[in-house]
Design an enzyme around this catalytic site. Structure first.
Site, PDB file in Angstrom:
ATOM      1  N   GLY A   3      15.114  56.007 114.026  1.00 57.88           N
ATOM      2  CA  GLY A   3      15.614  55.007 114.963  1.00 57.88           C
ATOM      3  C   GLY A   3      16.965  55.375 115.554  1.00 57.88           C
ATOM      4  O   GLY A   3      17.198  55.191 116.743  1.00 57.88           O
ATOM      5  N   CYS A  51      23.716  50.769 106.764  1.00 56.34           N
ATOM      6  CA  CYS A  51      24.380  51.928 107.340  1.00 56.34           C
ATOM      7  C   CYS A  51      25.889  51.804 107.311  1.00 56.34           C
ATOM      8  O   CYS A  51      26.602  52.793 107.318  1.00 56.34           O
ATOM      9  CB  CYS A  51      23.934  52.138 108.776  1.00 56.34           C
TER      10      CYS A  51
END
Lengths: 385, 127, 403
Positions: A72, A325
């Site tokens: 992604g 993340c």
């Protein structure tokens, strides 16, 4: 030793065993390079073609509209930087709650002559209509608004936002990494509404890490991020990761198959979870908006999120205190900041994201453990029920 | 690259491979293509006194489709007059062998080989 | 019993070593955490595996694990190294030097730089495929900021003088990038000695999985890069994106095996390659492309004159080999690498690359020799060029009707 309960499916998902079975041959006897013309290579090429069809089918796109990437993040970078390369610097507008892999490339453009506009969101995490119109009035070149937020699970009404962007002459993209597999995504309909491209990832839907895709209108011109060899119609060079792509295709097939069931199951489970949380006095973020059925983002008064998730982990429950993340970052979530949540409350934020394999017992166990942990953190003796 | 059954058949069992003696009566040669391009076709026809092609032979340096195209035309030209042979079109060759778009040039080369062989024959017989 | 087709295309990709696959699987099943998840054991477990693999990759090339950045493969590594360095150091100059025989990942990236206003010199190679150091020195300019030379060529297997080029670059303060995708496990790489600043690696050329590679980024003296993929700040900001744990674990294991076994393995593979060469060497008009001495033992690239490469591939379909490199073999162009050696187009069209590897046997090589000898004979019978040469015609004097 008991197995810990995984409640962090927005970070990554366990692979579906059926997906793994499909991948296995491509990690052993079927090892060809898809560019090779001998049988080993042709078999790999056929497998990639099939996976491309499966991915396309899962989002109502045509197989020629799929560009495979390493994930992604790469697909989002490919859109933002790749599309920008075809235009003279102008305005790039992204919502204030985008994932870093949309936000950072947009910031990078801003260092090269572009102007970055962050579209504001309201207290429930939805793009503010007024702010959106104001940004569009400036005639941005690129607009990116995520379909579902990874932290809150709040959905954006992409189908209504895109036509407005098109009217303003902008190229509209949506990061659908979190939405995909949890709610229906129909690229054909979205494309008709003005969505030029959307981003998908395999490892959020029971597929392997290492594969993703940009689904794109073929009229969209993109400069590749990675040159060399001309794979993926020249948009993404590099030897194809056949096993991961096959896994991605399989995951798409199964995700589409079980979408209706999971949606209902997960929202029932989440309902029970949130009932419990509310009884404990939790604040639920974005709960007034339409959300993904699996995500709960909450804060308990006077409890630090980092500390709480650490305790929960030791007690056998894997949850997140922020986006995976950026969770190395001790700053409170940029998403909550954009929603105007005061920093004290934001620092308490904990995300529970449910997935295939979770059940009632997990949720009840989690709530019990949470109660005990909170009691402990408050310096009180745990009340054993 | 997936080859059609017919290409494979001509490739595995090429028809009429070889050369006629240079001095043989009625023999004409057409050589087309270039090594640098990856294809060279040599087509020879043996024309009877009545102007009918009695026999044909070929040699081809090139891919499987080039070999199959030239093998096929040796079969097709036999029994035709030289003018009838000129009516063979690359599209017929491509269709017969189910050549993919990237291999159409092989059929064009085969058509050119016929033209070159006939031209050679006419040159030799108008002098 | 031989399994057909026989795989002789190890430079296109290698099978995943079963030991590697075995080590990967748990990270696809129970150890599925996101290595970036800092809040639970699933994440820590994945992160620990990623760091262990990083050490293994570093050990094979004698680097510090902190100098290893994960990417999706060597193509991405090449892009990151070249664009990343050139963009970062663009204030120091605008000239880049590379070589005509580089992989497309380097050449296409350099073309992109040219479109952005940088100047690129594409060095010629000698007939043996090697760079001439004097030619290289002559190409250096005061504004040269980056030199990119591959360690081992993917088509002809020749080993470039990386050590010498490194000395020259370091002395002049030029960043030196080396694409080592074809070198790991085949030649000794000691980054403690080599004056290389950036080096690209791939797992799937060394019995690891596809979809994972790495870029070595030297810390002393420190080399800086502009990131090409932005996001959550993974890989110390050099490269964002969720790390594919299982693939990384696979690369680490593949590189560990390479380190431990390459000395023995390369001897065995070299003997097989020499056997193949010997079996073909008495056929007329067979030419080896590229230097035989400065060459990895795995590679044999031969031109069978007067036989066209694609028809040759068809004839020997029991052998999985390639003509030209795997990335370009969909096109009908003759190999640009062989053209750079000064091979004429006919010989370039007639080339076959055999690359041997871990799972090849003597029996397979003998089968290949027998098949090749038979088919070359058959195709030459079909070849008008062969006929002309037998008749004593010099093909260079022939006027070809171009089409």
């Amino acid at each position: 030793m008991f197995a810990p309960v995984y409640l962090d499916h927005n970070a990554t998902t366990p692979i579906d065993p059926r997906v793994l079975e499909r991948m296995r041959p491509w990690l052993s006897e079927q090892f060809g390079n898809a560019s090779s013309r001998h049988e080993y290579g042709r078999a790999a090429r056929r497998a990639i073609d099939e996976a491309r069809e499966q991915v396309a089918a899962a989002v109502g796109a045509h197989s020629t509209e799929i560009v495979f990437t390493s994930g992604g993040s790469e697909a989002n970078n490919l859109f933002i930087k790749g599309a920008a390369a075809w235009y003279r610097p102008g305005i790039v507008a992204v919502s204030a709650i985008e994932h870093p892999c949309v936000m950072r490339p947009a910031e990078q453009l801003a260092r090269h002559g572009w102007t970055l506009r962050r579209i504001g969101v309201g207290a429930e995490g939805r793009v503010q209509a007024g702010d959106y119109s104001a940004v569009l009035a400036e005639k941005p070149v690129l607009v990116s608004v995520m379909a579902a937020n990874n932290e809150t699970g709040v959905l954006q009404d992409v189908a209504s936002l895109a036509p407005e962007a098109r009217k303003a002459g902008a190229v509209f993209h949506t990061d659908a990494v979190q939405a995909f597999g949890k709610i229906p995504i129909d690229f054909r309909a979205l494309n008709a509404a003005g969505v030029y491209a959307l981003t998908l990832s395999a490892h959020k839907i029971g597929g392997p890490k290492g594969a993703g895709a940009l689904v794109m209108d073929k009229r969209l011109e993109l400069e590749p991020l990675i040159a060399g060899g001309g794979h993926e119609r020249g948009l993404r060079s590099g030897t194809e990761n056949v096993a991961a792509i096959v896994g991605f295709g399989a995951a798409c097939e199964f995700a589409a198959e079980r979408l209706a069931v999971t949606q209902r199951q997960l929202s029932d489970l989440r309902g029970a979870l949130e009932d419990g949380l509310l009884r404990m006095g939790a604040m639920l973020f974005g709960s007034g908006a339409l959300r993904l059925p699996n995500t709960t983002y909450f804060s308990l008064p006077n409890i630090d999120g980092e500390t709480l998730v650490g305790q929960l982990d030791r007690a056998g429950y894997a949850v997140a205190s922020g986006a995976a993340c950026s969770s190395a970052n001790p700053e409170p979530s940029h998403v909550l900041r954009a929603m105007g949540i005061e920093p004290g409350l934001a620092r308490g934020a904990v995300r529970v994201s449910l997935g295939a394999g979770n059940n009632d017992k997990h949720v009840q166990g989690f709530l019990d453990t949470l109660r005990e942990t909170v009691a402990k953190l408050h310096g009180m003796t745990a009340l054993v029920a | 690259m997936a080859y059609s059954e017919k290409v494979l058949d001509h490739y595995e069992n090429p028809r009429n491979v070889g050369s006629f003696g240079k001095e043989e009566e009625g023999v004409a040669t057409g050589m087309v293509g270039a090594p640098a391009c990856g294809d060279v076709m040599k087509l020879q026809i043996k024309v009877g006194k009545d102007g009918v092609i009695e026999d044909a032979k070929f040699k081809t340096y090139g891919c499987g489709s080039a070999i199959a195209s030239s093998s096929l035309v040796t079969e097709w030209v036999k029994g035709k007059t030289i003018d009838q042979a000129l009516e063979i079109k690359n599209t017929q060759i491509a269709e017969e062998l189910a050549l993919p778009p990237v291999k159409i040039h092989c059929s064009i080369l085969a058509e050119d080989a016929i033209k070159a062989a006939v031209a050679d024959y006419k040159k030799k017989h108008t002098e | 019993m031989l399994k057909l087709p026989i795989y002789l295309d190890y430079s296109a990709t290698t099978p995943v070593d079963p030991r590697v696959a075995e080590k990967m699987i748990p990270y696809l099943v129970e150890k599925f955490g996101n290595p970036a998840s800092r809040s639970h054991a699933f994440g820590w477990e994945a992160e620990a595996a990623v760091e262990e693999a990083r050490e293994e990759v570093a050990r094979l090339v004698n680097a510090d694990p902190k100098e290893i950045v994960w990417t999706s493969g060597a193509t991405e590594s090449d892009n990151l190294a070249i664009k990343g360095a050139v963009h970062f150091y663009s204030s120091k100059g605008k000239h880049v030097i590379t070589v005509k025989t580089e992989h497309k990942a380097v050449l296409d990236t350099c073309r992109e730089l040219e479109r952005q206003g940088f100047e690129v010199t594409y060095l010629d190679v000698q007939e043996n495929g090697l760079i001439d150091l004097d030619t290289f020195k002559a190409a250096l300019r005061h504004d040269t900021i980056l030199v990119s030379v591959m360690f081992v060529n993917n088509e002809i297997g020749v080993i470039q003088p990386i050590e010498e080029i490194g000395e020259i670059c370091r002395e002049k303060g030029i960043i030196f990038h080396v694409d080592a995708a074809q070198a790991t496990g085949k030649v000794d790489i000691d980054l403690g000695k080599l004056k290389v600043d950036l080096m690209s690696f791939s797992a799937h050329k060394t019995y690891g999985p596809k979809g994972i590679g790495a870029l070595y980024v030297r810390r002393k003296p420190r080399v800086r890069l502009e990131s090409q993929m932005h996001g959550g700040g993974h890989e110390r900001g050099f490269r964002s994106g969720t790390l594919p744990t299982h693939q990384i674990v696979g690369m680490g294991e593949a590189f560990r095996i390479a380190r431990e076994e390459m000395a023995v393995e390369n001897k065995r593979i070299g003997a097989l390659r020499d056997r193949l060469l010997k079996g073909l060497s008495d056929i007329d008009h067979v030419f080896v492309n590229g230097d035989l001495e400065h060459r990895i033992p795995h590679n044999l690239n031969v031109s069978f004159a007067y036989v066209e490469g694609e028809s040759m591939l068809m004839a020997i379909k029991d052998l999985a080999v390639s003509s030209g490199s795997a990335c370009t073999s969909a096109s009908l162009e003759p190999s640009y690498v062989l053209r750079a050696l000064g091979r004429d187009d006919e010989l370039a069209h007639s080339s076959i690359r055999f690359t041997l590897g871990r799972f090849n046997t003597e029996e397979e090589v003998d089968y290949a020799i027998k098949l090749l000898r038979e088919k070359i004979g058959k195709l030459r019978e079909l070849s008008p060029l062969w006929e002309m040469v037998q008749e004593g015609v010099d093909l260079n004097t022939v006027q070809w009707a171009a089409h």
